[in-house]
Design a protein around this motif. Structure first.
Motif, PDB file in Angstrom:
ATOM      1  N   UNK A 157      42.231  32.545  43.642  1.00 27.32           N
ATOM      2  CA  UNK A 157      41.917  32.312  42.226  1.00 27.32           C
ATOM      3  C   UNK A 157      40.857  33.322  41.793  1.00 27.32           C
ATOM      4  N   UNK A 158      41.226  34.395  41.086  1.00 24.63           N
ATOM      5  CA  UNK A 158      40.217  35.308  40.539  1.00 24.63           C
ATOM      6  C   UNK A 158      39.434  34.611  39.437  1.00 24.63           C
ATOM      7  N   UNK A 159      38.104  34.766  39.455  1.00 24.38           N
ATOM      8  CA  UNK A 159      37.255  34.059  38.493  1.00 24.38           C
ATOM      9  C   UNK A 159      36.195  34.986  37.913  1.00 24.38           C
ATOM     10  N   UNK A 160      35.941  34.808  36.641  1.00 27.19           N
ATOM     11  CA  UNK A 160      34.799  35.436  35.993  1.00 27.19           C
ATOM     12  C   UNK A 160      34.201  34.417  35.034  1.00 27.19           C
ATOM     13  N   UNK A 161      33.062  33.854  35.423  1.00 25.76           N
ATOM     14  CA  UNK A 161      32.385  32.819  34.637  1.00 25.76           C
ATOM     15  C   UNK A 161      33.322  31.633  34.358  1.00 25.76           C
ATOM     16  N   UNK A 162      33.847  31.044  35.424  1.00 25.64           N
ATOM     17  CA  UNK A 162      34.781  29.924  35.309  1.00 25.64           C
ATOM     18  C   UNK A 162      34.206  28.635  35.890  1.00 25.64           C
TER      19      UNK A 162
ATOM     20  N   UNK B 197      36.644  23.486  38.492  1.00 28.55           N
ATOM     21  CA  UNK B 197      36.837  22.193  39.179  1.00 28.55           C
ATOM     22  C   UNK B 197      38.181  21.548  38.879  1.00 28.55           C
ATOM     23  N   UNK B 198      38.590  21.536  37.614  1.00 24.63           N
ATOM     24  CA  UNK B 198      39.864  20.923  37.258  1.00 24.63           C
ATOM     25  C   UNK B 198      41.028  21.671  37.897  1.00 24.63           C
ATOM     26  N   UNK B 199      40.927  22.995  37.968  1.00 22.00           N
ATOM     27  CA  UNK B 199      41.978  23.793  38.604  1.00 22.00           C
ATOM     28  C   UNK B 199      42.064  23.484  40.088  1.00 22.00           C
ATOM     29  N   UNK B 200      40.916  23.372  40.752  1.00 23.99           N
ATOM     30  CA  UNK B 200      40.894  23.093  42.183  1.00 23.99           C
ATOM     31  C   UNK B 200      41.464  21.709  42.496  1.00 23.99           C
TER      32      UNK B 200
ATOM     33  N   UNK C 115      29.069  28.952  43.525  1.00 28.84           N
ATOM     34  CA  UNK C 115      28.451  27.717  43.995  1.00 28.84           C
ATOM     35  C   UNK C 115      29.355  26.515  43.710  1.00 28.84           C
ATOM     36  N   UNK C 116      30.006  26.519  42.559  1.00 27.60           N
ATOM     37  CA  UNK C 116      30.940  25.445  42.229  1.00 27.60           C
ATOM     38  C   UNK C 116      32.097  25.430  43.220  1.00 27.60           C
ATOM     39  N   UNK C 117      32.596  26.616  43.558  1.00 26.35           N
ATOM     40  CA  UNK C 117      33.707  26.709  44.510  1.00 26.35           C
ATOM     41  C   UNK C 117      33.313  26.121  45.858  1.00 26.35           C
ATOM     42  N   UNK C 118      32.147  26.468  46.331  1.00 22.17           N
ATOM     43  CA  UNK C 118      31.697  25.952  47.634  1.00 22.17           C
ATOM     44  C   UNK C 118      31.477  24.445  47.570  1.00 22.17           C
TER      45      UNK C 118
ATOM     46  N   UNK D  64      49.360  32.902  47.209  1.00 26.52           N
ATOM     47  CA  UNK D  64      49.702  32.514  45.843  1.00 26.52           C
ATOM     48  C   UNK D  64      48.527  32.845  44.949  1.00 26.52           C
ATOM     49  N   UNK D  65      48.804  33.523  43.841  1.00 32.56           N
ATOM     50  CA  UNK D  65      47.761  33.841  42.873  1.00 32.56           C
ATOM     51  C   UNK D  65      47.922  32.943  41.651  1.00 32.56           C
ATOM     52  N   UNK D  66      46.823  32.335  41.221  1.00 31.49           N
ATOM     53  CA  UNK D  66      46.839  31.506  40.023  1.00 31.49           C
ATOM     54  C   UNK D  66      45.569  31.745  39.229  1.00 31.49           C
ATOM     55  N   UNK D  67      45.560  31.311  37.979  1.00 36.69           N
ATOM     56  CA  UNK D  67      44.401  31.501  37.115  1.00 36.69           C
ATOM     57  C   UNK D  67      43.433  30.329  37.238  1.00 36.69           C
ATOM     58  N   UNK D  68      42.179  30.605  36.922  1.00 36.91           N
ATOM     59  CA  UNK D  68      41.146  29.575  37.037  1.00 36.91           C
ATOM     60  C   UNK D  68      41.056  28.691  35.798  1.00 36.91           C
ATOM     61  N   UNK D  69      41.698  29.105  34.706  1.00 37.03           N
ATOM     62  CA  UNK D  69      41.540  28.349  33.459  1.00 37.03           C
ATOM     63  C   UNK D  69      42.533  27.207  33.324  1.00 37.03           C
ATOM     64  N   UNK D  70      43.316  26.922  34.368  1.00 37.46           N
ATOM     65  CA  UNK D  70      44.233  25.796  34.328  1.00 37.46           C
ATOM     66  C   UNK D  70      45.468  26.015  33.495  1.00 37.46           C
ATOM     67  N   UNK D  71      45.825  27.282  33.212  1.00 35.93           N
ATOM     68  CA  UNK D  71      47.024  27.548  32.410  1.00 35.93           C
ATOM     69  C   UNK D  71      48.289  27.118  33.138  1.00 35.93           C
ATOM     70  N   UNK D  72      48.292  27.251  34.475  1.00 39.39           N
ATOM     71  CA  UNK D  72      49.479  26.946  35.255  1.00 39.39           C
ATOM     72  C   UNK D  72      49.360  25.564  35.905  1.00 39.39           C
ATOM     73  N   UNK D  73      50.501  24.929  36.127  1.00 40.09           N
ATOM     74  CA  UNK D  73      50.552  23.616  36.761  1.00 40.09           C
ATOM     75  C   UNK D  73      50.440  23.791  38.271  1.00 40.09           C
TER      76      UNK D  73
END
Length: 335
Positions: free
Chosen positions: A8-13, A18-21, A49-52, A88-97
């Protein structure tokens, strides 16, 4: 043992991650191990830090924002180093199911595909406006032609990649990896399939571009660059041929007046046409040189693939040795 790593590539997410994870699957048929990899691309809101905190097994951090393409490539490298059989690559903003990851993985598990692209159903997607639908269809059509694939949603970031394909993919663009990767994969004869997926409404504007014209121009530059990289001789031959064809027009004009009037006063047409012909030939020769450089690039890519495989073997041996090593006895504390 099949190992899946979801990157999950992230920039200020920090807010959306959390909802994506939580939505990611914990079990998938045909997959023995599922791990998560977060690429923190220079965030300053505590994304790592949120990811960990949510138990992410792998976190890669960029000291500053390097862009989505660089984050994607960093994720591939880290996933391969961690022993991923499928990425698998997905977005951090929850666009994908998140549950649709199983759909992406299934063709690779069944050895029916090397790369699987999630098709968002652009033609009738309720979350896309009419102009965006048209833009996506036209863009996907161009990418299909350039990559010689049947991908229906070329810029979808929801995709699965087999280990063999990931070892041979190297993103060179600085904008977006989606079209660059597809043109590479198509020219390297990987089996690419599309599967329908579900999407959610965007929770924020895209951070990849600020306007539609900017997105179009940068995607066109990315596609042109990727196509020229993998088809240099054809690209330069077409350009050189077009220049030479234009150069023939003033030469034919000169020949006409030379045959009818003796050619007096029309030497400038001959000079212009001759210059364009020379420029066209030089452009064609540049294509030959670029094609030779392309052959050298293939050798470098093969070398890079073997280096990656050796690094993975060394890492695996080190892990096995660490697991088999007897525990170090504790020293008794001195009184």
């Amino acid at each position: 043992m099949t190992k899946l790593i979801i990157q999950i590539p992230c920039f200020n997410e920090a807010e959306n991650l959390p909802e994506t994870l939580v939505a990611l699957p914990r079990r998938i048929a045909g997959v023995d191990t599922i791990e998560v990899l977060v690429i923190d691309d220079g965030s300053h809101d505590g994304t790592a830090e949120v990811a960990r905190r949510f138990g992410v097994q792998h976190v890669v951090r960029h000291r500053r924002n390097r862009g989505l393409a660089a984050a994607f490539q960093s994720g591939l490298d880290a996933a391969l180093a961690a022993g991923a059989d499928i990425v698998v690559n997905t977005d951090a903003d929850g666009q994908y199911e998140g549950a649709d990851i199983a759909k992406l993985v299934a063709p690779i598990v069944a050895h029916e595909a090397d790369i699987v692209i999630g098709d968002r159903g652009v033609a009738d997607n309720a979350h896309f406006g009419p102009f965006k639908r048209l833009l996506q269809r036209v863009g996907s059509s161009v990418v299909r032609s350039l990559s010689r694939t049947d991908v229906t949603d070329a810029v979808s970031g929801f995709r699965a990649i087999s280990r063999a394909a990931a070892q041979r993919i190297t993103i060179t663009t600085e904008f977006s990896y989606t079209t660059d990767m597809l043109i590479q994969a198509g020219r390297k004869r990987f089996k690419i399939v599309s599967v329908p997926i579900r999407t959610h409404a965007a929770v924020r504007p895209s951070r990849l571009f600020t306007s539609i014209p900017q997105f179009i121009s940068r995607q066109l530059m990315t596609m042109a660059r990727a196509y020229a990289t993998y088809n240099p001789l054809r690209t330069f031959a077409l350009i050189g041929g077009a220049i030479a064809a234009v150069g023939m027009l003033p030469i034919l004009r000169f020949l006409y007046f030379w045959a009818t009037e003796g050619g007096q006063g029309h030497v400038q047409s001959l000079v212009l046409g001759g210059s364009l012909l020379v420029l066209g030939v030089l452009t064609g020769l540049m294509g030959v040189l670029a094609d030779l450089i392309g052959a050298n690039r293939k050798l470098l890519e093969a070398t890079l693939k073997h280096v990656r495989q050796l690094e993975e073997q060394v890492a695996r041996l080190q892990d096995d040795e660490a697991a088999q090593a007897p525990p170090t006895p504790l020293r008794k504390a001195r009184r």
